[in-house]
Every structure is written in structure tokens, then in C-alpha cells.
Design a protein around this motif. Structure first.
Motif, PDB file in Angstrom:
ATOM      1  N   THR A  93       0.827  -1.205   0.000  1.00  9.99           N
ATOM      2  CA  THR A  93       0.000   0.000   0.000  1.00  9.99           C
ATOM      3  C   THR A  93       0.863   1.257   0.000  1.00  9.99           C
ATOM      4  O   THR A  93       1.835   1.358   0.752  1.00  9.99           O
ATOM      5  CB  THR A  93      -0.910   0.011   1.240  1.00  9.99           C
ATOM      6  OG1 THR A  93      -1.713  -1.173   1.228  1.00  9.99           O
ATOM      7  CG2 THR A  93      -1.800   1.239   1.239  1.00  9.99           C
ATOM      8  N   ALA A  94       0.532   2.193  -0.858  1.00 10.33           N
ATOM      9  CA  ALA A  94       1.208   3.486  -0.869  1.00 10.33           C
ATOM     10  C   ALA A  94       0.788   4.283   0.360  1.00 10.33           C
ATOM     11  O   ALA A  94      -0.402   4.475   0.597  1.00 10.33           O
ATOM     12  CB  ALA A  94       0.870   4.258  -2.145  1.00 10.33           C
ATOM     13  N   GLN A  95       1.769   4.697   1.159  1.00 13.14           N
ATOM     14  CA  GLN A  95       1.465   5.460   2.358  1.00 13.14           C
ATOM     15  C   GLN A  95       2.674   6.300   2.737  1.00 13.14           C
ATOM     16  O   GLN A  95       3.742   6.171   2.145  1.00 13.14           O
ATOM     17  CB  GLN A  95       1.086   4.532   3.504  1.00 13.14           C
ATOM     18  CG  GLN A  95       2.130   3.461   3.815  1.00 13.14           C
ATOM     19  CD  GLN A  95       1.639   2.478   4.851  1.00 13.14           C
ATOM     20  OE1 GLN A  95       0.707   2.744   5.593  1.00 13.14           O
ATOM     21  NE2 GLN A  95       2.281   1.326   4.921  1.00 13.14           N
ATOM     22  N   ALA A  96       2.492   7.153   3.745  1.00 17.36           N
ATOM     23  CA  ALA A  96       3.560   8.059   4.162  1.00 17.36           C
ATOM     24  C   ALA A  96       4.623   7.298   4.946  1.00 17.36           C
ATOM     25  O   ALA A  96       4.306   6.461   5.798  1.00 17.36           O
ATOM     26  CB  ALA A  96       2.992   9.192   4.999  1.00 17.36           C
ATOM     27  N   SER A 487      -2.510   8.142  -4.538  1.00 16.61           N
ATOM     28  CA  SER A 487      -2.998   8.648  -3.264  1.00 16.61           C
ATOM     29  C   SER A 487      -2.788   7.585  -2.211  1.00 16.61           C
ATOM     30  O   SER A 487      -2.636   6.391  -2.521  1.00 16.61           O
ATOM     31  CB  SER A 487      -4.481   9.018  -3.366  1.00 16.61           C
ATOM     32  OG  SER A 487      -5.256   7.895  -3.780  1.00 16.61           O
ATOM     33  N   ALA A 488      -2.757   8.007  -0.973  1.00 14.98           N
ATOM     34  CA  ALA A 488      -2.497   7.086   0.127  1.00 14.98           C
ATOM     35  C   ALA A 488      -3.564   5.995   0.172  1.00 14.98           C
ATOM     36  O   ALA A 488      -4.750   6.240  -0.024  1.00 14.98           O
ATOM     37  CB  ALA A 488      -2.450   7.843   1.448  1.00 14.98           C
ATOM     38  N   GLY A 489      -3.129   4.768   0.428  1.00 10.86           N
ATOM     39  CA  GLY A 489      -4.041   3.646   0.561  1.00 10.86           C
ATOM     40  C   GLY A 489      -4.181   2.792  -0.676  1.00 10.86           C
ATOM     41  O   GLY A 489      -4.748   1.703  -0.595  1.00 10.86           O
ATOM     42  N   GLN A 490      -3.690   3.230  -1.840  1.00  9.59           N
ATOM     43  CA  GLN A 490      -3.801   2.435  -3.061  1.00  9.59           C
ATOM     44  C   GLN A 490      -2.772   1.301  -3.028  1.00  9.59           C
ATOM     45  O   GLN A 490      -1.588   1.530  -2.770  1.00  9.59           O
ATOM     46  CB  GLN A 490      -3.569   3.304  -4.297  1.00  9.59           C
ATOM     47  CG  GLN A 490      -4.710   4.261  -4.604  1.00  9.59           C
ATOM     48  CD  GLN A 490      -4.466   5.031  -5.889  1.00  9.59           C
ATOM     49  OE1 GLN A 490      -3.634   5.930  -5.929  1.00  9.59           O
ATOM     50  NE2 GLN A 490      -5.192   4.663  -6.934  1.00  9.59           N
TER      51      GLN A 490
END
Length: 511
Positions: A93-96, A487-490
Motif C-alpha cells: 500500500t502506498a502510504q507516508a 494517493s495514500a491507501g492504493q
């Protein structure tokens, strides 16, 4: 005789009506003659029209019967269940994340200069024995070579001389301390008023030096004057002795007491001065003795055991043992036994590779933003060891830009307890740039390129994946910043992304 054709009308030359009738008759004849050709063309045209209608009808029927294909976007891919199972696709997951930009530069492994020593001859002499060979492992203090040197003999002879001087000074001080102690005890007995015989008896076998005569003699005179004065005083009353005689005796007694007190004070002063002088002489002798040892150890290059060293004969005096300053391996040797060597000649090279130095250069354009300080950790990748990565700690990061390379030097220490690393190896050093910060990030292996454009695959679920073009920012060893496209969560594909790229390209060719 003239024969006349019944079917041929008689000539009517000069009659217009007759000429017109003849013309119509010729046209009709021409049409009749071309009629078969026209019929053939008409039949052929009709057949072509019929066949075209038949074909058009069949094609329309087929198009009506075939189901319409499902419409899919050109950037979306759906894998069959079989391919999906074989591909073993994984997503993250893409996240910070905390991300810090890093920069990788080439470097080399070098010896740790503090543990790479050229063991040299400390002075001129004969190399009696070189006991090590290249490849030998030695410990700190192990014997490397033995030299015979007159200079060492002189240094050891100086030690013997200074040792004797120190022993003499120590004996003198001990005597002065004994005299001071005994003199103090004599003073205590004098203060108690004991007799000279008692004092002489108590100190008959104890040292008092010249103070015995000076003090006891003055004390005896004082006691004698006391006795005489005591005998004369009763006679004054009877008139046997004049008062003047008594006064003379009192004066003599005062003089004797003054002499006694002066002798005691002088003895106390002199004994204190003698003691201080003896202490100073002993301290100086001790310093000279230690300096002699330091001079010898400087020549030797190591500390000798002062209690075990043999200084009993000339051969022992000139023997010079060269010992290992630290534990390590012998890299090379320079001479054979019984060769003459000069001061500074290399006897052997000793190295310890349990830790090595990493030397690299940071470009002038980057060094101002490199976040490095002594003790900071950098990563060292060694291509020769299957891309193995080792941690290293910064020892020094230069400030001056080197003119020939427009870079600043970076020196780090890397531990080599397993002995896998060797000096001279090529490495790649990864150093941090700037400060850590939070940013939307994905794994580096998720990013693919096509026509020089970066993109990723987003997992849509049920075996469907969508290509998404992205823009990237700073990179670290584990994460890549995404500035645009996600975007975050993808969920972004990591493992199997290249397979998806191949399938998407094949799908585009099919279309």
C-alpha cells in the motif's frame, strides 16, 4: 436477258420518301444485329447484383449472430486465473514513510592507517634474527626480530649508571631520615632532663652523626654549670664564697645553656636541610633513571619489563628485540638473517584487517547538503561479494574541495571481523542527503518505465490491474517518494510488476 430479284424493289432514285424509309430500315437492322451482345451483358450484370445481395445478406447475418466484445481500457489489464496464480503478484500500500534522499558514490577499501605499520629498524646494527614470515599471525608484544646494536648497549649502560646513582641517593636519604628520627628522640630525652650517661647508653648503637658530640657536649657543660652553681649558693650565706663568684658562675651557666640551645637548633636546622637535599637528590636520580629507560624504550619501540630484563653481560646489553606494536598479520619482510640494517630500514610490514577504512569522494555539488558527521552510519555495498551490504561509521568528512576531482574526501571505518573484506576492493558507498521527512512513498521495485515514462500498476482486485503514470521525488534505500499519480491507501504491485508490463504491451499489439 435481264434477271430481276423480286425482293429488291425497283430503284427509286430521286424520291425523298423512299430515301427516309431506307434509312429506318438500316437502323433497325443494326439494332437487331447487336441484340445478342446486349442480352449477355444484361445477364452478367444481373448475376453480379444477385451475388452481391447474397453475400451482403450472409455477412449481416453473421454480424447479427456474433456477440459484441467487452470493451476494456488500454491501461487496464485483467489476468486469467491461471496466469494470476503463476505470477504470484504481491502489492504494498502506498502510504507516508520517513524518507531521506541518499546518494551512492564509488569508493575503495583501504588499510586502517592506525593498524598498518611498517616495522622499521630503530637504529643501525646487525639483524641477528628475523623470526616472522609473510602470512604469520602475531599478537601485540610478540617478537619480530633481534638486532645487535652498540647504541642499545650504551643506552642500557646509561640505565645501569643512573640506577646506581639512584641507589646511592636513596641510601643517603634513608640515613638522613634515620638521623632526624634519632635526633628527635634525643631531644625528647633532653627535655626530660635525663643524664648524659643515660642518653649515651640509649644511643650507643644508633646513628647521630656529628650531632652526638655537639649536642651532648653542650648539654654536659650546661649540667656541670648547674652543679657548680648549686654548690656555691649555700656558701654565699656563710661568707665562704663571694657573691661575685656566684654571679660569675651564673654567667657561665647561662653561656652553657645558650650554647646547648644553639647546638640543638643548629642540629635541627641542619638535619632538616640535609633531609630535603637528600630527597631532592633522590628525586633527580629517579628522573634521570626514568629518562634513561625512556630513551632505551624509544630506541626499542616497546616497553621492556624492568624487573625481568637481563643487564648482566655485554651481549645482553647490546641485544635489541623488535616486537609487534599490535596484533595482526605479517604482510611482507625486507631482510634476511645476519644482514646489516640501517636506522629506518623496513624489517616487516604488519597489518590488522579486523577493521578497514572506506575512502570515497563526494561531488562538490552535493557535499554542502550531505548530512554527515563523525559517527554517522553509511552503507557500503561490495559488488565482488554478491552485492553484500555492510554498515560503516564516518570518521572524517572533508571541508576542502580537491582541485583535481572537484570533490571532498569521505573516510569511514568498516568492521571486518569475518575477514571477508580486503584492502583495495571496489565498493559503492550510500550516504544520506538532507533531512528525513514524511512523504507518500512506494517500493523502488514497483516503478517501471516505458518510453522513458515512469508508471506503476495499481491492484484493482479480482485479477485486474491498472497502469498509472507517476512522478517521483526523493529516493532512499527502501522507498521512493511519489509526488503525483497516487494517493495514500492504493495497493501498488511490487512482485510481478514486470510480468504485468509485458502482458499490457502484448495486449496493445493485439489491438
Amino acid at each position: 436477258m435481264t434477271i430481276t430479284n423480286a425482293s429488291t424493289p425497283p430503284s427509286s432514285a430521286g424520291d425523298p420518301a423512299a430515301d427516309l424509309a431506307g434509312t429506318k430500315t438500316g437502323v433497325v437492322a443494326s439494332v437487331m444485329n447487336g441484340l445478342p451482345t446486349l442480352l449477355v451483358l444484361a445477364v452478367m450484370g444481373g448475376g453480379w447484383i444477385v451475388m452481391h445481395q447474397i453475400n451482403s445478406g450472409d455477412s449481416s447475418t453473421e454480424e447479427m449472430e456474433e456477440p459484441a466484445p467487452a470493451t476494456t481500457s488500454s491501461d487496464t489489464l485483467t489476468l486469467p486465473e491461471g496466469k494470476l496464480r503463476v505470477a504470484e503478484i504481491e502489492s504494498v500500500t502506498a502510504q507516508a514513510h520517513n524518507i531521506q534522499h541518499v546518494h551512492t558514490v564509488p569508493g575503495r577499501l583501504r588499510y586502517d592507517q592506525t593498524k598498518h605499520v611498517d616495522v622499521k629498524a630503530p637504529m643501525d646494527g646487525i639483524l641477528a634474527e628475523l623470526v616472522v614470515t609473510p602470512g604469520d599471525q602475531v599478537n601485540a608484544g610478540d617478537l619480530i626480530a633481534v638486532l645487535r646494536s652498540p647504541e642499545i648497549g650504551q643506552a642500557r649502560a646509561e640505565i645501569l649508571k643512573r640506577q646506581k646513582e639512584r641507589d646511592i641517593a636513596e641510601q643517603i636519604l634513608q640515613r638522613e631520615l634515620t638521623l632526624a628520627k634519632n635526633l628527635q628522640q634525643v631531644s625528647d630525652m633532653l627535655d626530660q632532663g635525663q643524664s648524659v650517661d643515660a642518653i649515651e647508653k640509649a644511643f650507643s648503637n644508633r646513628a647521630l652523626g656529628a650531632y652526638r658530640q655537639d649536642i651532648l657536649s653542650a648539654y654536659s657543660k650546661m649540667l656541670l654549670a648547674d652543679e657548680q652553681l648549686a654548690k656555691l649558693r649555700p656558701l654565699v650565706a656563710s661568707g665562704s664564697v663571694s657573691g661575685r663568684t656566684v654571679r660569675d658562675r651564673e654567667g657561665e651557666r647561662q653561656l652553657a645553656e645558650t650554647a646547648f640551645r644553639t647546638a640543638r637548633d643548629q642540629a635541627s636546622f641542619e638535619i632538616e636541610q640535609s633531609k630535603m637535599k637528600a630527597e631532592a637528590n633522590l628525586a633527580e636520580a629517579e628522573r634521570q633513571f626514568n629518562l634513561a629507560w625512556q630513551s632505551l624504550e624509544t630506541l626499542l619501540g616497546y616497553k621492556e619489563d624492568k624487573d625481568a630484563v637481563n643487564l648482566s653481560n655485554e651481549e645482553a646489553l647490546s641485544r635489541l628485540e623488535v616486537r609487534a606494536p599490535f596484533g595482526g598479520s605479517v604482510e611482507s619482510r625486507g631482510y634476511a638473517n645476519n644482514e646489516r640494517v640501517m636506522r629506518g630500514d623496513s624489517l616487516a610490514v604488519l597489518a590488522n584487517t579486523e577493521s578497514l577504512s572506506v575512502e570515497a569522494s563526494i561531488r562538490e555539488s552535493d557535499w554542502s547538503v550531505v548530512n554527515l558527521h563523525p559517527g554517522a552510519e553509511v552503507s557500503v555495498m561490495v559488488p565482488a561479494l554478491d552485492q553484500c551490504v555492510f554498515p560503516a561509521k564516518v570518521l572524517y568528512f572533508g571541508r576542502e574541495v580537491q582541485a583535481d576531482t572537484n570533490s571532498v574526501p569521505l573516510v569511514a571505518r568498516i568492521e571486518n571481523n569475518d575477514g571477508l573484506l580486503r584492502p583495495g576492493m571496489f565498493v559503492r558507498v550510500t550516504v544520506p542527503i538532507g533531512e528525513r521527512r514524511q512523504a507518500l512513498s512506494i517500493k523502488p521495485e514497483s516503478i517501471l518505465r516505458h518510453e522513458n515514462k515512469p508508471f506503476v500498476f495499481v491492484d484493482l482486485g479480482n485479477g485486474s490491474f491498472q497502469r498509472v503514470d507517476v512522478s517521483t521525488g526523493q529516493t532512499s534505500e527502501d522507498w521512493v517518494e511519489v509526488t503525483k499519480g497516487l494517493s495514500a491507501g492504493q495497493p501498488v504491485v511490487t512482485q510481478g510488476a514486470f510480468l504485468l508490463k509485458s502482458e499490457l504491451l502484448l495486449q496493445g499489439e493485439g489491438e
